[in-house]
Enzyme design. Structure first.
Site, PDB file in Angstrom:
ATOM      1  N   CYS A   1       0.873  -1.174   0.000  1.00 63.23           N
ATOM      2  CA  CYS A   1       0.000   0.000   0.000  1.00 63.23           C
ATOM      3  C   CYS A   1       0.910   1.223   0.000  1.00 63.23           C
ATOM      4  O   CYS A   1       1.928   1.215  -0.679  1.00 63.23           O
ATOM      5  CB  CYS A   1      -0.976  -0.026   1.173  1.00 63.23           C
ATOM      6  SG  CYS A   1      -0.237  -0.290   2.796  1.00 63.23           S
TER       7      CYS A   1
ATOM      8  N   ARG B   1      -2.879  -1.481   5.360  1.00 63.14           N
ATOM      9  CA  ARG B   1      -3.676  -2.300   4.455  1.00 63.14           C
ATOM     10  C   ARG B   1      -2.939  -3.569   4.026  1.00 63.14           C
ATOM     11  O   ARG B   1      -3.553  -4.634   3.857  1.00 63.14           O
ATOM     12  CB  ARG B   1      -4.072  -1.471   3.229  1.00 63.14           C
ATOM     13  CG  ARG B   1      -5.082  -0.388   3.533  1.00 63.14           C
ATOM     14  CD  ARG B   1      -5.233   0.609   2.396  1.00 63.14           C
ATOM     15  NE  ARG B   1      -4.143   1.564   2.350  1.00 63.14           N
ATOM     16  CZ  ARG B   1      -4.187   2.726   1.694  1.00 63.14           C
ATOM     17  NH1 ARG B   1      -5.279   3.066   1.030  1.00 63.14           N
ATOM     18  NH2 ARG B   1      -3.157   3.536   1.693  1.00 63.14           N
TER      19      ARG B   1
END
Length: 313
Positions: free
Chosen positions: A135, A141
């Site tokens: 990410c 994430r």
């Protein structure tokens, strides 16, 4: 140097079918970051890159706002507390429209994005493609998606021991900033950088338990306990931003590991329905298959019952 390094690695192996990039960010966000000097992968620079996929998973700020709104919606319609009981005004229009109000928070939409991305990576791996997942920084994430993929693929990570190993590996060792995200890092703006990223991950795991109630050794109370204790500051497991901070603060000898307490009382977290599934489980990530985690959102909500001081106070 990075391009040469990856090209060297991906040229090895007789059965190498190549690799893909899975960028967890929304496409627009990735392009905007590139204007600031950050990177967007150029597939043409790699010898064996088959695809670049954007996961469209929202950032820490969107997640923080979403959970805040979701918790606010939970208590629309609350009238008063009378003799230790929560009393609702059932005529309150907000209370009657709870589901539509909750939908507006996008909490389930964001969970769907994560689980959908998890399935994309799982499918590529099963097609014998390698996956490079990232990410913006690789500690939010990325940790979510990579951990969820391993839970889907490997039954070991669906056990209590395996889940502990997974958290230590994909979150703590990879440098998820627990101190900053939980708001206890006094060196940074605690409001601007805090976000319930690990909480969101636990909610995604809960969806898996709902869809496969016998596949997990642990129950939802296990996840609930973790969701509460990351903020308690009781355990050194979640007090720091990286391995270096843990070493500098001598965490191993001056703090308690949450896993010690969990294994000491392991029976509390066991799933009575547990029957291991050897191999992959197929998770449905679309919103229509997802559900509100009642134990999390309604844990203080004992409608028509006296509050249990041993649990809630």
């Amino acid at each position: 140097d990075e391009i040469k390094y990856i090209n060297t690695i991906t040229s090895l192996g007789k059965d190498n079918k190549g690799f893909i990039f899975y960028d967890c960010r929304p496409y627009i966000s990735a392009k905007a970051n590139s204007l600031k000097g950050a990177g967007v992968d150029e597939t043409s620079q790699y010898n064996n890159c088959k695809e670049l996929i954007f996961g469209n998973i929202e950032n820490i700020h969107a997640v923080r706002k979403s959970l805040k709104r979701a918790i606010e919606k939970i208590y629309y319609g609350l009238s008063t507390i009378n003799n230790g009981k929560l009393i609702y005004n059932s005529n309150n229009t907000n209370f009657k429209k709870f589901l539509s109000k909750f939908e507006e928070t996008k909490w389930l939409d964001y969970l769907s994005d994560i689980l959908t991305g998890t399935n994309v990576i799982k499918n590529r791996l099963q097609s014998k493609l390698n996956v490079i997942c990232h990410c913006s920084d690789g500690w939010d994430r990325t940790s979510q998606v990579c951990a969820l993929v391993q839970i889907i693929l490997d039954p070991y990570f669906r056990t209590i021991e395996g889940f502990a190993v997974l958290v230590e590996k994909e979150w703590i060792s990879f440098g998820h900033q627990f101190a900053t995200r939980n708001g206890c890092d006094i060196t940074k703006d605690r409001n601007k950088e805090r976000s319930p990223i690990f909480i969101q991950f636990l909610h995604a795991v809960y969806q898996m338990i709902v869809q496969y109630p016998t596949a997990f050794e642990f129950n939802s109370y296990f996840l609930l306990f973790l969701s509460e204790q990351i903020y308690s500051n009781k355990y050194g497991t979640f007090l720091f931003n990286c391995e270096k901070e843990k070493i500098n603060n001598k965490a191993e000898t001056t703090t308690i590991s949450i896993w010690s307490d969990i294994f000491y009382e392991k029976n509390k977290y066991l799933n009575d329905l547990y029957k291991p599934i050897n191999g992959t489980i197929n998770i449905k990530g679309e919103v229509k298959y997802l559900t509100i985690w009642n134990d999390f959102f309604f844990k203080y909500d004992k409608v028509g019952m006296a509050w249990d001081d041993d649990i809630y106070m």
